[in-house]
Design a protein around this motif. Structure first.
Motif, PDB file in Angstrom:
ATOM      1  N   ARG A 668       0.815  -1.217   0.000  1.00 15.92           N
ATOM      2  CA  ARG A 668       0.000   0.000   0.000  1.00 15.92           C
ATOM      3  C   ARG A 668       0.842   1.257   0.000  1.00 15.92           C
ATOM      4  O   ARG A 668       0.426   2.299  -0.457  1.00 15.92           O
ATOM      5  CB  ARG A 668      -0.935  -0.006   1.214  1.00 15.92           C
ATOM      6  CG  ARG A 668      -2.027  -1.037   1.128  1.00 15.92           C
ATOM      7  CD  ARG A 668      -2.853  -1.061   2.386  1.00 15.92           C
ATOM      8  NE  ARG A 668      -2.063  -1.511   3.524  1.00 15.92           N
ATOM      9  CZ  ARG A 668      -2.548  -1.644   4.756  1.00 15.92           C
ATOM     10  NH1 ARG A 668      -3.810  -1.349   4.984  1.00 15.92           N
ATOM     11  NH2 ARG A 668      -1.785  -2.078   5.731  1.00 15.92           N
ATOM     12  N   ARG A 669       2.067   1.172   0.536  1.00 13.01           N
ATOM     13  CA  ARG A 669       2.948   2.332   0.568  1.00 13.01           C
ATOM     14  C   ARG A 669       4.120   2.170  -0.392  1.00 13.01           C
ATOM     15  O   ARG A 669       5.198   2.712  -0.189  1.00 13.01           O
ATOM     16  CB  ARG A 669       3.454   2.557   1.997  1.00 13.01           C
ATOM     17  CG  ARG A 669       2.355   2.890   2.976  1.00 13.01           C
ATOM     18  CD  ARG A 669       2.905   3.247   4.342  1.00 13.01           C
ATOM     19  NE  ARG A 669       3.556   2.115   4.969  1.00 13.01           N
ATOM     20  CZ  ARG A 669       2.926   1.206   5.704  1.00 13.01           C
ATOM     21  NH1 ARG A 669       1.619   1.286   5.871  1.00 13.01           N
ATOM     22  NH2 ARG A 669       3.585   0.195   6.251  1.00 13.01           N
ATOM     23  N   ALA A 670       3.908   1.371  -1.444  1.00 14.35           N
ATOM     24  CA  ALA A 670       4.973   1.149  -2.413  1.00 14.35           C
ATOM     25  C   ALA A 670       5.298   2.442  -3.152  1.00 14.35           C
ATOM     26  O   ALA A 670       4.461   3.319  -3.327  1.00 14.35           O
ATOM     27  CB  ALA A 670       4.555   0.070  -3.419  1.00 14.35           C
ATOM     28  N   ARG A 673       7.852   3.042  -8.362  1.00 16.62           N
ATOM     29  CA  ARG A 673       8.429   1.917  -9.088  1.00 16.62           C
ATOM     30  C   ARG A 673       7.754   0.603  -8.716  1.00 16.62           C
ATOM     31  O   ARG A 673       8.012  -0.422  -9.331  1.00 16.62           O
ATOM     32  CB  ARG A 673       9.928   1.806  -8.784  1.00 16.62           C
ATOM     33  CG  ARG A 673      10.722   3.014  -9.269  1.00 16.62           C
ATOM     34  CD  ARG A 673      12.142   2.906  -8.753  1.00 16.62           C
ATOM     35  NE  ARG A 673      12.156   2.856  -7.288  1.00 16.62           N
ATOM     36  CZ  ARG A 673      13.265   2.718  -6.568  1.00 16.62           C
ATOM     37  NH1 ARG A 673      14.427   2.622  -7.162  1.00 16.62           N
ATOM     38  NH2 ARG A 673      13.197   2.672  -5.251  1.00 16.62           N
ATOM     39  N   GLY A 674       6.927   0.629  -7.674  1.00 13.87           N
ATOM     40  CA  GLY A 674       6.248  -0.587  -7.250  1.00 13.87           C
ATOM     41  C   GLY A 674       7.205  -1.634  -6.741  1.00 13.87           C
ATOM     42  O   GLY A 674       7.131  -2.796  -7.119  1.00 13.87           O
ATOM     43  N   ASP A 675       8.165  -1.238  -5.874  1.00 15.43           N
ATOM     44  CA  ASP A 675       9.236  -2.138  -5.473  1.00 15.43           C
ATOM     45  C   ASP A 675       8.946  -2.862  -4.168  1.00 15.43           C
ATOM     46  O   ASP A 675       9.855  -3.357  -3.519  1.00 15.43           O
ATOM     47  CB  ASP A 675      10.554  -1.378  -5.346  1.00 15.43           C
ATOM     48  CG  ASP A 675      10.490  -0.275  -4.298  1.00 15.43           C
ATOM     49  OD1 ASP A 675       9.400  -0.064  -3.732  1.00 15.43           O
ATOM     50  OD2 ASP A 675      11.518   0.372  -4.046  1.00 15.43           O
ATOM     51  N   ARG A 676       7.681  -2.939  -3.754  1.00 17.52           N
ATOM     52  CA  ARG A 676       7.359  -3.649  -2.534  1.00 17.52           C
ATOM     53  C   ARG A 676       6.057  -4.414  -2.714  1.00 17.52           C
ATOM     54  O   ARG A 676       5.103  -3.906  -3.296  1.00 17.52           O
ATOM     55  CB  ARG A 676       7.250  -2.670  -1.362  1.00 17.52           C
ATOM     56  CG  ARG A 676       7.157  -3.378  -0.020  1.00 17.52           C
ATOM     57  CD  ARG A 676       7.410  -2.444   1.135  1.00 17.52           C
ATOM     58  NE  ARG A 676       6.362  -1.465   1.320  1.00 17.52           N
ATOM     59  CZ  ARG A 676       6.157  -0.816   2.474  1.00 17.52           C
ATOM     60  NH1 ARG A 676       6.942  -1.062   3.502  1.00 17.52           N
ATOM     61  NH2 ARG A 676       5.192   0.065   2.559  1.00 17.52           N
ATOM     62  N   LEU A 677       6.046  -5.650  -2.210  1.00 12.07           N
ATOM     63  CA  LEU A 677       4.855  -6.486  -2.264  1.00 12.07           C
ATOM     64  C   LEU A 677       4.314  -6.685  -0.854  1.00 12.07           C
ATOM     65  O   LEU A 677       5.007  -6.440   0.136  1.00 12.07           O
ATOM     66  CB  LEU A 677       5.174  -7.847  -2.891  1.00 12.07           C
ATOM     67  CG  LEU A 677       5.608  -7.845  -4.358  1.00 12.07           C
ATOM     68  CD1 LEU A 677       5.977  -9.255  -4.800  1.00 12.07           C
ATOM     69  CD2 LEU A 677       4.519  -7.272  -5.250  1.00 12.07           C
ATOM     70  N   THR A 678       3.078  -7.143  -0.790  1.00 16.52           N
ATOM     71  CA  THR A 678       2.449  -7.387   0.504  1.00 16.52           C
ATOM     72  C   THR A 678       1.616  -8.658   0.455  1.00 16.52           C
ATOM     73  O   THR A 678       1.180  -9.099  -0.618  1.00 16.52           O
ATOM     74  CB  THR A 678       1.560  -6.202   0.921  1.00 16.52           C
ATOM     75  OG1 THR A 678       1.039  -6.452   2.233  1.00 16.52           O
ATOM     76  CG2 THR A 678       0.389  -6.033  -0.042  1.00 16.52           C
ATOM     77  N   GLY A 679       1.431  -9.236   1.603  1.00 14.74           N
ATOM     78  CA  GLY A 679       0.578 -10.404   1.754  1.00 14.74           C
ATOM     79  C   GLY A 679       0.305 -10.607   3.229  1.00 14.74           C
ATOM     80  O   GLY A 679       0.618  -9.745   4.057  1.00 14.74           O
ATOM     81  N   ARG A 680      -0.274 -11.755   3.571  1.00 16.15           N
ATOM     82  CA  ARG A 680      -0.560 -12.057   4.978  1.00 16.15           C
ATOM     83  C   ARG A 680       0.088 -13.383   5.344  1.00 16.15           C
ATOM     84  O   ARG A 680       0.107 -14.324   4.557  1.00 16.15           O
ATOM     85  CB  ARG A 680      -2.068 -12.101   5.233  1.00 16.15           C
ATOM     86  CG  ARG A 680      -2.739 -10.747   5.066  1.00 16.15           C
ATOM     87  CD  ARG A 680      -4.219 -10.794   5.399  1.00 16.15           C
ATOM     88  NE  ARG A 680      -4.835  -9.497   5.177  1.00 16.15           N
ATOM     89  CZ  ARG A 680      -4.871  -8.517   6.076  1.00 16.15           C
ATOM     90  NH1 ARG A 680      -4.338  -8.708   7.269  1.00 16.15           N
ATOM     91  NH2 ARG A 680      -5.438  -7.367   5.804  1.00 16.15           N
ATOM     92  N   PHE A 688       5.116  -6.990   4.661  1.00 13.20           N
ATOM     93  CA  PHE A 688       5.675  -6.301   3.499  1.00 13.20           C
ATOM     94  C   PHE A 688       7.070  -6.832   3.217  1.00 13.20           C
ATOM     95  O   PHE A 688       7.836  -7.130   4.145  1.00 13.20           O
ATOM     96  CB  PHE A 688       5.745  -4.793   3.745  1.00 13.20           C
ATOM     97  CG  PHE A 688       4.403  -4.145   3.932  1.00 13.20           C
ATOM     98  CD1 PHE A 688       3.669  -3.708   2.842  1.00 13.20           C
ATOM     99  CD2 PHE A 688       3.868  -3.963   5.201  1.00 13.20           C
ATOM    100  CE1 PHE A 688       2.422  -3.113   3.015  1.00 13.20           C
ATOM    101  CE2 PHE A 688       2.635  -3.372   5.383  1.00 13.20           C
ATOM    102  CZ  PHE A 688       1.907  -2.947   4.282  1.00 13.20           C
ATOM    103  N   PHE A 689       7.423  -6.912   1.935  1.00 12.70           N
ATOM    104  CA  PHE A 689       8.746  -7.397   1.547  1.00 12.70           C
ATOM    105  C   PHE A 689       9.091  -6.845   0.164  1.00 12.70           C
ATOM    106  O   PHE A 689       8.200  -6.503  -0.623  1.00 12.70           O
ATOM    107  CB  PHE A 689       8.774  -8.932   1.542  1.00 12.70           C
ATOM    108  CG  PHE A 689       7.696  -9.572   0.715  1.00 12.70           C
ATOM    109  CD1 PHE A 689       7.921  -9.935  -0.605  1.00 12.70           C
ATOM    110  CD2 PHE A 689       6.432  -9.804   1.254  1.00 12.70           C
ATOM    111  CE1 PHE A 689       6.937 -10.520  -1.372  1.00 12.70           C
ATOM    112  CE2 PHE A 689       5.435 -10.393   0.496  1.00 12.70           C
ATOM    113  CZ  PHE A 689       5.680 -10.750  -0.823  1.00 12.70           C
ATOM    114  N   PRO A 690      10.397  -6.768  -0.167  1.00 13.36           N
ATOM    115  CA  PRO A 690      10.809  -6.198  -1.459  1.00 13.36           C
ATOM    116  C   PRO A 690      10.358  -7.065  -2.637  1.00 13.36           C
ATOM    117  O   PRO A 690      10.311  -8.299  -2.537  1.00 13.36           O
ATOM    118  CB  PRO A 690      12.334  -6.160  -1.361  1.00 13.36           C
ATOM    119  CG  PRO A 690      12.635  -6.258   0.095  1.00 13.36           C
ATOM    120  CD  PRO A 690      11.540  -7.074   0.693  1.00 13.36           C
ATOM    121  N   ASP A 691      10.048  -6.408  -3.735  1.00 13.13           N
ATOM    122  CA  ASP A 691       9.678  -7.100  -4.968  1.00 13.13           C
ATOM    123  C   ASP A 691      10.950  -7.337  -5.773  1.00 13.13           C
ATOM    124  O   ASP A 691      11.366  -6.507  -6.587  1.00 13.13           O
ATOM    125  CB  ASP A 691       8.680  -6.257  -5.751  1.00 13.13           C
ATOM    126  CG  ASP A 691       8.186  -6.968  -7.009  1.00 13.13           C
ATOM    127  OD1 ASP A 691       8.518  -8.158  -7.185  1.00 13.13           O
ATOM    128  OD2 ASP A 691       7.477  -6.339  -7.814  1.00 13.13           O
TER     129      ASP A 691
END
Length: 767
Positions: A668-670, A673-680, A688-691
């Motif tokens: 949500r706060r990427a 460049r969209g360099d962060r992914l999220t999941g549960r 959150f973790f790097p893409d």
């Protein structure tokens, strides 16, 4: 059963061949007038009968008129005369006379004529109520064999529908059922309310604030309806002026070009006209679905042109017919609750076809009758879906690529499919649908909402219930003892999990009383059942819990929490709390704060008490905690929860644990460049973790690639807030491989030749 007025109407109006389609009006005992196109006498009879059942108003045929030379007495015939004249009507018409016209008398001086063949035969007397008002229609029931059937066009014919959804996960699930019904009838999904023919608002009635938001949204839709009407009038005038759509399009293009060359907002209306013209939509109809529809049906219908349609949670099957009714300009409502409706035969259709998770409703209604809760009154008695229909729905979701399902119910862990034979020790029976006066009170009572007073056999009834279905230690129930057993929740969990070992299974919302060890063992032993349990406490005070009719004490709740954590190491626990319930003292509030400190919840949903009509608290208790005190206590509960959650997650992140995360999409706060992914993770905590390109544990030497939504990723938590973890991603994997190869440990990853960041620090922390 048919009333005398229904038979009289049948005698007078059953012959469509003589009358043909007609515009008909009728009245009710509330003095309202309703108008609509009635195809024949049989349809009128059905409408009158269904209206009587749904609205509670009494309709009766009291007078009979004819435009033929042969007149009946002005004060109306007897029933025998009425029936006899009705039988003679076809012959009279064939001989050149006019068709008879019946009239509905409200019984309070209001009389509205029934216009047969389009010819009004009697005008309304002075003082008659102005129309039109709401016409309440339900699905047609069968009529007598000699009545002709009428076909109602319920098809959508490409009309566009937009959903505005409020409230809990159950409302999301309900919308998917509604959309499945409407899609089958030929409706299509609109991208916005402005592009829709129909807007359906799925509502929540659990708290006053939720209802306030819905009223605001409905007011906005009413303004949208008014704007739509004005724009449609202008488009109609343009079509008359320019002759065809090509001419209208050219005129709109010219108007847009002229507006673009001027300063101001002159192009806004042109843009709205073009959007309406391109979307090809008609007058906007607004409907209210769900809990608020059932609770406030009268207010919703009588509000000035606010809604056209009111549909309760158990009446979604009737939507196509009711939408056909509102297309004629009438209003329609069906809020009848059912003892049996589960929509088990309807395969829900998700609005978001790209989603990787889904909700599966396994149960509807609730029997617990907690003092503060309106759910039993808006959703009815508890009833469970057949287990096979649930398993088939989950299998279909798996085939579509869904990676996580959440089983839904108001008291989800009291699930019992009585239609199936017990298949395991867990199918040990259930508590039968609803109380009959048994409660935690002393002596007799009115039992109006499932029981307020209890009775002399209260203890024996509870003992019998516990003997059939062991409750959590120290918990009680107001349910009756069961009449028969069935497949219980623990077995359902295992059967759903067995459909696809790569699909996560969650459930919500449970009641603490229904956590026998069989459920806990299933969560512990089956890898794809998430070790995350919602345990609504509501209060930390035993006195307040008794007032809430929760039927357990603070001590019993704490012992259950300790037992769960012993059985399921690493389980995450969430809860609900209500601040400022009736009679809550500062000491009670302090007990709630101390419960938060003792349990240290991973997640919590916190609210100030909002009294709801019909509930036990509304009828029996005084809402005596001032609003400012409620808000102050709520703020204290919220502040303490966030403090404790941040401390707990921070301590866990300090050990740098490895977590299995289901990728949902961009953070949500990427950045741009969209360099962060999220999941549960398994505990339902956002991570959150790097893409970045990642190897796969099953193919560690293959070229790495970025993770995509629906894949599992191993993430090493390094930082935490009160609500989320953050850290580097190590590898892509599968759920089965993560557990079978013990990839939650550094040794498991090292065996695959995968490097672990800060491995030395992690092992030191673990040691």
């Amino acid at each position: 059963m048919w009333s005398r007025c229904h038979k009289a109407a049948a005698a007078a109006l059953r012959y469509r061949g003589a009358m043909g389609p007609s515009v008909t009006t009728w009245g009710d005992t509330n003095g309202r007038r309703y108008a609509g196109r009635i195809g024949d006498g049989a349809e009128l009879i059905r409408a009158i009968r269904c209206y009587s059942r749904t609205s509670g108003c009494r309709l009766k045929i009291s007078r009979f008129y004819s435009t033929s030379p042969r007149k009946l007495p002005a004060d109306g015939p007897s029933l025998a005369q009425f029936m006899q004249f009705g039988k003679q009507a076809p012959a009279a018409v064939a001989a050149g006379g006019s068709a008879p016209a019946a009239q509905v008398d409200s019984g309070d001086g209001f009389v509205a004529p029934l216009h047969v063949g389009g010819v009004p035969v009697l005008t309304e007397p002075a003082g008659a109520s102005p129309g039109p008002g709401p016409a309440v229609a339900r699905a047609a029931d069968s009529v007598e064999e000699d009545d002709q059937a009428t076909t109602v066009d319920t098809a959508g014919h490409g009309r566009k529908v937009f959903f505005d959804v409020f409230g809990c996960q159950m409302n999301v699930s309900d919308v998917e059922v509604v959309w499945a019904i409407l899609q089958k009838e030929g409706y299509v999904l609109a991208p916005s309310a402005d592009a829709a023919d129909v807007v359906l608002v799925q509502t929540c009635a659990i708290r006053e604030n939720a209802e306030r938001k819905v009223w605001q949204v409905l007011d906005g839709h009413r303004n949208r309806k008014r704007t739509r009407r004005g724009l449609m009038k202008k488009l109609s005038a343009m079509r008359v002026r320019y002759g065809d759509d090509a001419g209208v399009g050219a005129a709109l293009d010219a108007a847009a070009a002229a507006a673009a060359s001027t300063v101001g907002d002159g192009g806004a209306e042109t843009a709205r006209l073009r959007a309406l013209w391109e979307n090809d939509v008609g007058p906007l109809r607004v409907g209210v679905l769900g809990c608020m529809a059932e609770r406030l049906k009268t207010r919703l219908l009588e509000s000035d042109k606010l809604v056209d349609l009111v549909v309760g949670p158990d009446a979604y099957r009737d939507l196509p017919r009711m939408l056909a009714v509102v297309r004629t300009g009438q209003q329609a409502a069906n809020v009848q609750l059912s003892l049996h409706e589960t929509y088990a035969d309807i395969a829900p259709v998700q609005l978001d076809q790209q989603a990787i998770s889904a909700f599966v409703s396994i149960q509807r209604g609730c029997n617990n009758m907690c003092g503060y809760c309106i759910v039993p009154f808006t959703r009815g008695r508890e009833r469970s879906r057949p287990v096979e229909s649930i398993v088939e729905e989950v299998r279909a979701l798996s085939e579509r690529g869904i990676k996580e399902v959440t089983l839904l119910g108001q008291n989800v862990n009291s699930y019992r499919d009585a239609s199936s034979a017990p298949g395991s020790a867990s199918a040990s029976g259930d508590l039968d649908g609803g109380g009959d006066g048994a409660d935690n009170g002393a002596g007799g009572g009115d039992g109006g909402d499932g029981g307020d007073g209890g009775g002399g056999d209260q203890g024996s009834r509870r003992d019998a219930a516990a003997a059939v279905m062991p409750l959590s230690a120290g918990f009680k129930t107001i349910y009756k003892a069961p009449k028969k057993s069935g497949v219980r929740f623990a077995e359902l969990l295992r059967r759903v999990a067995a459909v696809d070992p790569e699909m996560r299974v969650r459930f919500t919302s449970p009641h603490p009383k229904d956590f026998p060890d069989e459920v806990l063992y299933a969560i512990r032993d089956v890898p794809n059942i998430c070790a995350s349990i919602h345990m609504p406490a509501q209060s930390g005070s035993s006195a307040v819990l008794a007032s809430m009719r929760r039927l357990h004490t603070r001590e019993a709740y704490l012992e259950l929490v300790r037992h769960i954590r012993r059985v399921i190491p690493g389980v995450t626990i969430s809860s609900d709390f209500i601040a400022g319930y009736c009679g809550e003292t500062e000491e009670d509030h302090a007990s709630t704060l101390s419960l938060l400190r003792l349990v240290r919840y991973d997640q919590a949903f916190l609210f100030a008490y909002s009294q709801r009509e019909k509930t036990h608290a509304h009828r029996k208790l005084e809402d005596d905690v001032p609003e400012e005190v409620k808000q102050r206590r709520l703020k204290e509960v919220i502040a303490l929860y966030y403090q404790l959650a941040a401390e707990a997650k921070g301590a866990l992140a300090a050990a740098r644990p490895l977590m299995l995360v289901l990728v949902e999409g961009s953070g949500r706060r990427a950045t741009d460049r969209g360099d962060r992914l999220t999941g549960r993770n398994d505990g339902n905590v956002r991570t959150f973790f790097p893409d970045v390109p990642l190897p796969h544990t099953l193919e560690p030497h293959a070229p790495p690639r970025a993770a995509t939504p629906g894949e599992y990723v191993i993430v090493q938590a390094e930082q935490a807030s009160s609500s989320a973890f953050q850290g580097p991603a190590i590898a892509r994997t599968t759920l089965s491989h993560f557990h079978s190869a013990q990839l939650a440990s550094p040794q498991g990853l090292r065996a695959l030749g995968l490097d672990l960041q800060n491995e030395c620090d992690m092992e030191a922390s673990a040691g």
